[in-house]
Design a protein around this motif. Structure first.
Motif, PDB file in Angstrom:
ATOM      1  N   LYS A  49      -0.254   4.101   0.889  1.00  9.22           N
ATOM      2  CA  LYS A  49      -0.799   5.065   1.844  1.00  9.22           C
ATOM      3  C   LYS A  49      -0.420   4.710   3.272  1.00  9.22           C
ATOM      4  O   LYS A  49       0.131   3.647   3.541  1.00  9.22           O
ATOM      5  CB  LYS A  49      -2.309   5.173   1.656  1.00  9.22           C
ATOM      6  N   ILE A  76      -1.868  -2.481   7.727  1.00 12.81           N
ATOM      7  CA  ILE A  76      -0.946  -2.682   6.583  1.00 12.81           C
ATOM      8  C   ILE A  76      -0.469  -1.353   5.982  1.00 12.81           C
ATOM      9  O   ILE A  76       0.020  -1.311   4.857  1.00 12.81           O
ATOM     10  CB  ILE A  76      -1.553  -3.605   5.494  1.00 12.81           C
ATOM     11  N   ARG A  77      -0.595  -0.283   6.771  1.00 13.35           N
ATOM     12  CA  ARG A  77      -0.097   1.023   6.324  1.00 13.35           C
ATOM     13  C   ARG A  77       1.380   0.900   5.943  1.00 13.35           C
ATOM     14  O   ARG A  77       2.116   0.087   6.508  1.00 13.35           O
ATOM     15  CB  ARG A  77      -0.297   2.064   7.423  1.00 13.35           C
ATOM     16  N   CYS A 121      -2.589   5.454   6.266  1.00 20.19           N
ATOM     17  CA  CYS A 121      -3.712   5.754   7.159  1.00 20.19           C
ATOM     18  C   CYS A 121      -3.330   5.356   8.596  1.00 20.19           C
ATOM     19  O   CYS A 121      -2.818   4.255   8.806  1.00 20.19           O
ATOM     20  CB  CYS A 121      -4.952   4.988   6.699  1.00 20.19           C
ATOM     21  N   TYR A 140      -4.802   4.328  11.168  1.00 24.11           N
ATOM     22  CA  TYR A 140      -5.493   3.238  11.884  1.00 24.11           C
ATOM     23  C   TYR A 140      -5.190   1.853  11.322  1.00 24.11           C
ATOM     24  O   TYR A 140      -5.549   0.839  11.910  1.00 24.11           O
ATOM     25  CB  TYR A 140      -7.023   3.470  11.802  1.00 24.11           C
ATOM     26  N   CYS A 141      -4.539   1.775  10.166  1.00 22.53           N
ATOM     27  CA  CYS A 141      -4.536   0.516   9.413  1.00 22.53           C
ATOM     28  C   CYS A 141      -3.278  -0.318   9.619  1.00 22.53           C
ATOM     29  O   CYS A 141      -2.152   0.192   9.519  1.00 22.53           O
ATOM     30  CB  CYS A 141      -4.708   0.842   7.936  1.00 22.53           C
ATOM     31  N   CYS A 196       0.841  -1.205   0.000  1.00 24.04           N
ATOM     32  CA  CYS A 196       0.000   0.000   0.000  1.00 24.04           C
ATOM     33  C   CYS A 196       0.864   1.239   0.000  1.00 24.04           C
ATOM     34  O   CYS A 196       1.850   1.319   0.728  1.00 24.04           O
ATOM     35  CB  CYS A 196      -0.922   0.000   1.225  1.00 24.04           C
TER      36      CYS A 196
HETATM   37 FE1  SF4 Z   1      -3.751   1.351   2.640  1.00 22.31          FE
HETATM   38 FE2  SF4 Z   1      -4.857   0.516   4.890  1.00 22.31          FE
HETATM   39 FE3  SF4 Z   1      -5.223   3.070   4.138  1.00 22.31          FE
HETATM   40 FE4  SF4 Z   1      -6.434   1.054   2.789  1.00 22.31          FE
HETATM   41  S1  SF4 Z   1      -6.835   1.656   4.919  1.00 22.31           S
HETATM   42  S2  SF4 Z   1      -5.314   2.828   1.914  1.00 22.31           S
HETATM   43  S3  SF4 Z   1      -4.884  -0.572   2.941  1.00 22.31           S
HETATM   44  S4  SF4 Z   1      -3.255   2.110   4.687  1.00 22.31           S
END
Ligand code: SF4
Ligand code: 5AD
Ligand code: FES
Length: 346
Positions: free
Chosen positions: A51, A58-59, A53, A55-56, A49
């Motif tokens: 991105k 796999i950020r 984020c 909270y995630c 990924c």
């Molecule tokens: Fe990537 Fe997780 Fe954000 Fe989806 S929620 S864009 S998988 S970091």
């Protein structure tokens, strides 16, 4: 429905009153979309990924994660398997990437899936923000539904949950573009986010109504140890989170009777029967995980994700039992299009 009514429902605490709310939502569902549950086999294509984020699990910034990308053949095999099992459709989900190598890979997958399943398998994509041209190309190649969660409809809250270069407005634009291109369009939010109030949740429902969306996929926020919210892991109240999420499903069903609402896996992370509870609160879609077991643990967006050691056949058998146990049936070999979309287009 008035915002104040939404807020009152979302604030319910008394078990008898909650029971009534869920029963009311269930009655609305039974009357409009019925009690057939539609399966969308979910393929977690890649945890790579771009991105970050907050909270995630796999950020991009979580270096603990072992990154993977399924091979072309693995995806095709999973799609063909789903078709043979009688699933009406699949969802291809992945961490967000928009480079040409990735978008081209998706295009070739779409072409091959169409050929190998005689165009019978419905295909939903959940691949985040892309250009209009990319969305159009994928639509022309046979993808007919797209899911992109807004995460929260409140731009200020959105910006507290994401790095500065992540844009709330861009996500709205994506939702509108997808609708314009005639995709069945789904969005959703996380429920119980840090800083989120009941008023925000009511705004979220209003947002779904204003944007006239066809499908909702939403679930509880569950903190993950490899994220900036790791300090929320201890002390996380799963029971309260589950109740909040079920109330959101119920109010959405009452406010928007003819849309498709997913009973998401995150509910099952909070309670072994969480997804059945979602169906009884008004949801009508289940997304069985059909990702190869070897990849499942690496696609951990939140703590306690279920079915990490199970395979696709085990999950399907398990879900069939769960659904029949509550007296509902499974709409095999049907796309199970959102009635709202069908009505919107006619
Ligand atoms: Fe990537 Fe997780 Fe954000 Fe989806 S929620 S864009 S998988 S970091
Ligand atoms: N808890 C619950 N859901 C999460 N997602 C990402 N991180 C979490 C979390 N910690 C959800 C987001 C995203 C979807 C793929 O997973 O809503 O859109
Ligand atoms: Fe995966 Fe029950 S849903 S094992």
């Amino acid at each position: 429905m008035k915002t104040q009514d939404m807020i009152s429902m979302l604030n319910l605490k008394d078990p008898d009153e909650l029971d009534l709310l869920f029963k009311q939502a269930y009655a609305v569902k039974k009357h409009t979309v019925g009690t057939n549950v539609y399966f969308r086999g979910i393929i977690e294509l890649s945890n790579i990924c771009t991105k970050n984020c907050f909270y995630c699990g796999i950020r991009k910034g979580n270096t603990e994660v072992q990154r993977y990308m399924m091979t072309f053949e693995e995806v095709i095999e999973a799609a063909v398997w789903s078709h043979e099992q009688g699933y009406g459709s699949i969802v291809i989900q992945s961490g967000e990437r928009s480079d040409a190598e990735f978008t081209g890979f998706i295009s070739s997958l779409l072409k091959e899936i169409q050929i190998r399943t005689n165009g019978e398998l419905g295909i939903t994509l959940s691949l985040g923000e892309q250009t209009e041209d990319t969305y159009r190309q994928w639509f022309e190649l046979g993808a007919h539904r797209y899911l992109i969660r807004i995460e929260t409809s409140n731009p200020i809250l959105y910006h507290t949950l994401h790095p500065a270069d992540h844009s709330w407005s861009k996500r709205i634009e994506c939702i509108r573009t997808l609708k314009r291109l005639a995709y069945q369009t789904g969005t959703g939010v996380m429920i119980g986010l840090p800083g989120q109030t009941v008023e925000h949740l009511a705004e979220d429902i209003q947002f779904f109504m204003d944007e006239d969306i066809d499908m909702i996929g939403m679930g509880p926020f569950i903190p993950h140890h490899g994220t900036p919210y790791h300090n929320l892991v201890n002390g996380f109240d799963g029971e309260a989170a589950l109740e909040r999420a079920l109330k959101m499903i119920a109010v959405c069903r009452i406010a928007m009777p003819d849309i498709n609402i997913a009973s998401t896996t995150a509910l099952q992370a909070l309670n072994p029967t969480g997804r059945e509870m979602g169906l009884l609160a008004g949801a009508n879609i289940i997304m069985p995980n059909i990702t190869d077991t070897k990849y499942r643990a690496s696609y951990t967006l939140y703590e306690g994700k279920p079915c990490l050691d199970e395979n696709a056949s085990q999950c399907i058998g398990c879900l069939e039992n769960r659904i029949t146990s509550i007296g509902e049936s499974i709409g095999y070999r049907q796309w199970g299009d959102s009635l709202h979309y069908v009505n919107r287009k006619s």
